[in-house]
Design an enzyme around this catalytic site. Structure first.
Site, PDB file in Angstrom:
ATOM      1  N   ARG A   1     -10.557   0.077  14.431  1.00 18.21           N
ATOM      2  CA  ARG A   1     -10.519   0.855  13.190  1.00 18.21           C
ATOM      3  C   ARG A   1     -11.584   0.223  12.304  1.00 18.21           C
ATOM      4  O   ARG A   1     -12.751   0.240  12.648  1.00 18.21           O
ATOM      5  CB  ARG A   1      -9.095   0.770  12.622  1.00 18.21           C
ATOM      6  CG  ARG A   1      -8.759   1.816  11.606  1.00 18.21           C
ATOM      7  CD  ARG A   1      -7.281   1.801  11.221  1.00 18.21           C
ATOM      8  NE  ARG A   1      -6.854   0.554  10.608  1.00 18.21           N
ATOM      9  CZ  ARG A   1      -5.620   0.313  10.156  1.00 18.21           C
ATOM     10  NH1 ARG A   1      -4.684   1.244  10.264  1.00 18.21           N
ATOM     11  NH2 ARG A   1      -5.299  -0.827   9.603  1.00 18.21           N
TER      12      ARG A   1
ATOM     13  N   LYS B   1       0.841  -1.203   0.000  1.00 17.83           N
ATOM     14  CA  LYS B   1       0.000   0.000   0.000  1.00 17.83           C
ATOM     15  C   LYS B   1       0.879   1.257   0.000  1.00 17.83           C
ATOM     16  O   LYS B   1       2.079   1.180   0.285  1.00 17.83           O
ATOM     17  CB  LYS B   1      -0.909  -0.020   1.228  1.00 17.83           C
ATOM     18  CG  LYS B   1      -0.156   0.078   2.552  1.00 17.83           C
ATOM     19  CD  LYS B   1      -1.061  -0.229   3.730  1.00 17.83           C
ATOM     20  CE  LYS B   1      -0.314  -0.065   5.038  1.00 17.83           C
ATOM     21  NZ  LYS B   1      -0.977  -0.755   6.150  1.00 17.83           N
TER      22      LYS B   1
ATOM     23  N   CYS C   1      14.217  24.366   4.350  1.00 19.64           N
ATOM     24  CA  CYS C   1      13.356  25.152   3.455  1.00 19.64           C
ATOM     25  C   CYS C   1      12.540  24.208   2.565  1.00 19.64           C
ATOM     26  O   CYS C   1      12.675  22.999   2.643  1.00 19.64           O
ATOM     27  CB  CYS C   1      14.191  26.074   2.588  1.00 19.64           C
ATOM     28  SG  CYS C   1      15.363  27.087   3.505  1.00 19.64           S
ATOM     29  N   MET C   2      11.715  24.778   1.697  1.00 19.78           N
ATOM     30  CA  MET C   2      10.877  23.948   0.841  1.00 19.78           C
ATOM     31  C   MET C   2      11.712  23.072  -0.108  1.00 19.78           C
ATOM     32  O   MET C   2      11.461  21.882  -0.258  1.00 19.78           O
ATOM     33  CB  MET C   2       9.928  24.832   0.023  1.00 19.78           C
ATOM     34  CG  MET C   2       8.913  24.038  -0.795  1.00 19.78           C
ATOM     35  SD  MET C   2       7.811  25.092  -1.740  1.00 19.78           S
ATOM     36  CE  MET C   2       6.807  25.831  -0.457  1.00 19.78           C
ATOM     37  N   ASP C   3      12.721  23.671  -0.720  1.00 21.58           N
ATOM     38  CA  ASP C   3      13.497  22.954  -1.742  1.00 21.58           C
ATOM     39  C   ASP C   3      14.961  22.767  -1.385  1.00 21.58           C
ATOM     40  O   ASP C   3      15.708  22.187  -2.171  1.00 21.58           O
ATOM     41  CB  ASP C   3      13.442  23.723  -3.070  1.00 21.58           C
ATOM     42  CG  ASP C   3      12.021  24.001  -3.503  1.00 21.58           C
ATOM     43  OD1 ASP C   3      11.223  23.053  -3.507  1.00 21.58           O
ATOM     44  OD2 ASP C   3      11.715  25.165  -3.805  1.00 21.58           O
TER      45      ASP C   3
ATOM     46  N   HIS D   1      -6.242  -7.261  12.544  1.00 20.00           N
ATOM     47  CA  HIS D   1      -5.011  -6.475  12.572  1.00 20.00           C
ATOM     48  C   HIS D   1      -4.638  -6.169  14.018  1.00 20.00           C
ATOM     49  O   HIS D   1      -5.484  -5.782  14.817  1.00 20.00           O
ATOM     50  CB  HIS D   1      -5.237  -5.177  11.783  1.00 20.00           C
ATOM     51  CG  HIS D   1      -3.975  -4.446  11.449  1.00 20.00           C
ATOM     52  ND1 HIS D   1      -2.845  -5.065  10.978  1.00 20.00           N
ATOM     53  CD2 HIS D   1      -3.671  -3.121  11.499  1.00 20.00           C
ATOM     54  CE1 HIS D   1      -1.898  -4.156  10.759  1.00 20.00           C
ATOM     55  NE2 HIS D   1      -2.376  -2.973  11.068  1.00 20.00           N
TER      56      HIS D   1
ATOM     57  N   TYR E   1      15.786  30.725   7.150  1.00 19.90           N
ATOM     58  CA  TYR E   1      14.602  31.358   7.733  1.00 19.90           C
ATOM     59  C   TYR E   1      14.657  31.327   9.258  1.00 19.90           C
ATOM     60  O   TYR E   1      15.086  30.338   9.853  1.00 19.90           O
ATOM     61  CB  TYR E   1      13.343  30.600   7.313  1.00 19.90           C
ATOM     62  CG  TYR E   1      12.967  30.732   5.860  1.00 19.90           C
ATOM     63  CD1 TYR E   1      12.633  31.962   5.309  1.00 19.90           C
ATOM     64  CD2 TYR E   1      12.925  29.605   5.049  1.00 19.90           C
ATOM     65  CE1 TYR E   1      12.256  32.064   3.975  1.00 19.90           C
ATOM     66  CE2 TYR E   1      12.551  29.694   3.714  1.00 19.90           C
ATOM     67  CZ  TYR E   1      12.218  30.940   3.183  1.00 19.90           C
ATOM     68  OH  TYR E   1      11.853  31.030   1.878  1.00 19.90           O
TER      69      TYR E   1
ATOM     70  N   ARG F   1       1.467 -11.256   6.804  1.00 15.74           N
ATOM     71  CA  ARG F   1       1.096 -10.028   6.098  1.00 15.74           C
ATOM     72  C   ARG F   1       2.001  -8.854   6.480  1.00 15.74           C
ATOM     73  O   ARG F   1       1.530  -7.810   6.915  1.00 15.74           O
ATOM     74  CB  ARG F   1      -0.358  -9.724   6.487  1.00 15.74           C
ATOM     75  CG  ARG F   1      -1.173  -8.993   5.450  1.00 15.74           C
ATOM     76  CD  ARG F   1      -2.613  -8.853   5.922  1.00 15.74           C
ATOM     77  NE  ARG F   1      -2.741  -8.097   7.145  1.00 15.74           N
ATOM     78  CZ  ARG F   1      -3.503  -8.442   8.193  1.00 15.74           C
ATOM     79  NH1 ARG F   1      -4.233  -9.518   8.191  1.00 15.74           N
ATOM     80  NH2 ARG F   1      -3.532  -7.681   9.272  1.00 15.74           N
TER      81      ARG F   1
END
Ligand SMILES: *Cc1c(COP(=O)(O)O)cnc(C)c1O
Length: 389
Positions: free
Chosen positions: A137, A39, A319-321, A171, A272, A231
């Site tokens: 769940r 998954k 940072c983002m990148d 599970h 930052y 599993r």
């Protein structure tokens, strides 16, 4: 890595995956089937390649979380049985049947819907019943005073027209925790599961073909729970304490390289928020790897990344990148040199602990714009160069 869009990539060692699979297969024995959990794009590793490797090596079943994930595999010639662990809307039942996909059935309402839709198609839908034994769940609630009603609901589902009930599963909530209370809880869950099965089988007058419950924690520590099929997910990818104890190998190595090196005077603030200030003349590398690639920003100023000369501390906010690492003591590391974020030299377990999370979250977080490079028999067999759709 000459032509990738960005210079951060994930190496996926399919040999390590196959090694882990074979090691686990040996551990559980020949008479137990093996379902590989793929998954969430195989925990970020790429479900198609992982599924192909498992199929080639004789695994029995796959599990995914949604019909989209299952159909993607079918379109790539994965012919082995696939179980959808999560919900599928009833409108998609025709598609489940068309692609020969097994659906988990988690409650009466779903069983009724699926049966009606399968009837309309004039075909049979293969299902596995999900029993809630304490995870709280999905699944037929069967604990304590819900035992009778739970069993009754499952018996009903098994008798509904156009549903073929091949398996039943549950599970575990704490099979990967080592304290005594967790052990008791896992034993209780297992006992309830086998009681439910016994009662249902008596009432329907036949046995389930595939009973299964052992996730990673149970494959490691509870061999009595293997039943017809195990599993595991995480163990297959080679992460966590149990993988280490079993001598399994990490499948993903996340790598980047140094794009720029600059030297700052003492008392220079970095990134930052100015959370890091140099205390001496500092040689700093900039990496093209940030939170948009899956680097958790909570690791800012906390972790170190691996270079061929040793660990380089991360400095300032991620940072983002981009992010920055301190190369002052790693004089030989320069522009273009490889940096391992996690992998064989820089264990993911260390990084996930520093981030207050689990290895699962870090591999799943590696974003779609990070190309996966697949290795098999020591050779690159595929590179994804483009952004994934
Ligand atoms: C994710 C999942 C697994 C695999 O869990 P691991 O801890 O990775 O072994 C097994 N069963 C179900 C129902 C799951 O959702």
């Amino acid at each position: 890595m000459e032509s990738t869009l960005r210079r951060t990539w994930a190496e996926i060692d399919l040999d390590a995956l196959v090694f882990n699979y074979k090691t686990l297969r040996n551990k559980v024995g020949k008479n137990v089937k093996f379902l590989g959990v793929v998954k969430a794009d195989a925990y970020g590793h790429g479900s198609v390649r992982v599924a192909q490797a498992l199929q080639e090596n004789g695994a029995d079943y796959l599990a995914v979380s949604s019909i989209d994930e299952a159909v993607e595999l079918r379109k790539k010639n994965i012919t082995m049985p696939i179980l959808i662990l999560g919900h599928t809307p009833k409108e998609q039942v025709g598609k489940l049947i068309e692609y020969n996909i097994t659906q988990a059935v988690t409650c009466k309402a779903k069983a009724v819907e699926y049966s009606e839709e399968a009837l309309k198609c004039g075909k049979e839908l293969k299902i596995h019943i999900k029993v809630d034994t304490g995870m709280s769940r999905l699944g037929y609630l069967c604990a304590d005073r819900f035992f009778e009603s739970g069993v009754e609901g499952i018996v009903d589902a098994c008798k509904m027209p156009n549903l073929y009930c091949e398996g039943i599963f549950t599970h575990f909530a704490v099979s990967d925790e080592d304290d005594e209370e967790s052990e008791d809880y896992t034993h209780e869950q297992f006992k309830l599961f086998t009681n439910v099965i016994e009662e249902v089988e008596k009432k329907i007058g036949r046995k389930f073909e595939i009973k299964h419950c052992a996730n990673t924690g149970a494959v490691f520590g509870y061999p009595e729970t293997y039943l017809d099929m195990v599993r595991p997910g995480l163990l297959l990818y080679g992460y966590g304490d149990y993988a280490i104890k079993l001598g399994l190998k990490p499948v993903m190595s996340l790598k980047t390289n140094v794009s720029t090196v600059k030297v700052y005077d003492p008392n220079t603030s970095v990134s930052y928020g100015r959370t890091y200030v140099t205390d001496k003349t500092t040689r700093m590398g900039v990496l093209p790897y940030g939170y948009a690639d899956g680097f958790l920003r909570s690791l800012s100023n906390k972790c170190s990344l691996y270079t061929s000369e040793g660990l380089a501390p991360l400095r300032g906010k991620i940072c983002m990148d981009m992010c920055m690492i301190d190369l002052t003591n790693l004089k030989g590391i320069d522009v273009g040199d490889e940096v391992e974020i996690f992998g064989k030299n820089n264990p993911i377990e260390k990084l996930s602990e520093l981030a207050g999370t689990i290895p699962y979250e870090l591999t799943c977080a590696v974003s779609k714009r990070v190309p996966r490079v697949y290795y098999q028999n020591g050779q690159i067999v595929e590179r994804e160069l483009m952004l994934r759709s």
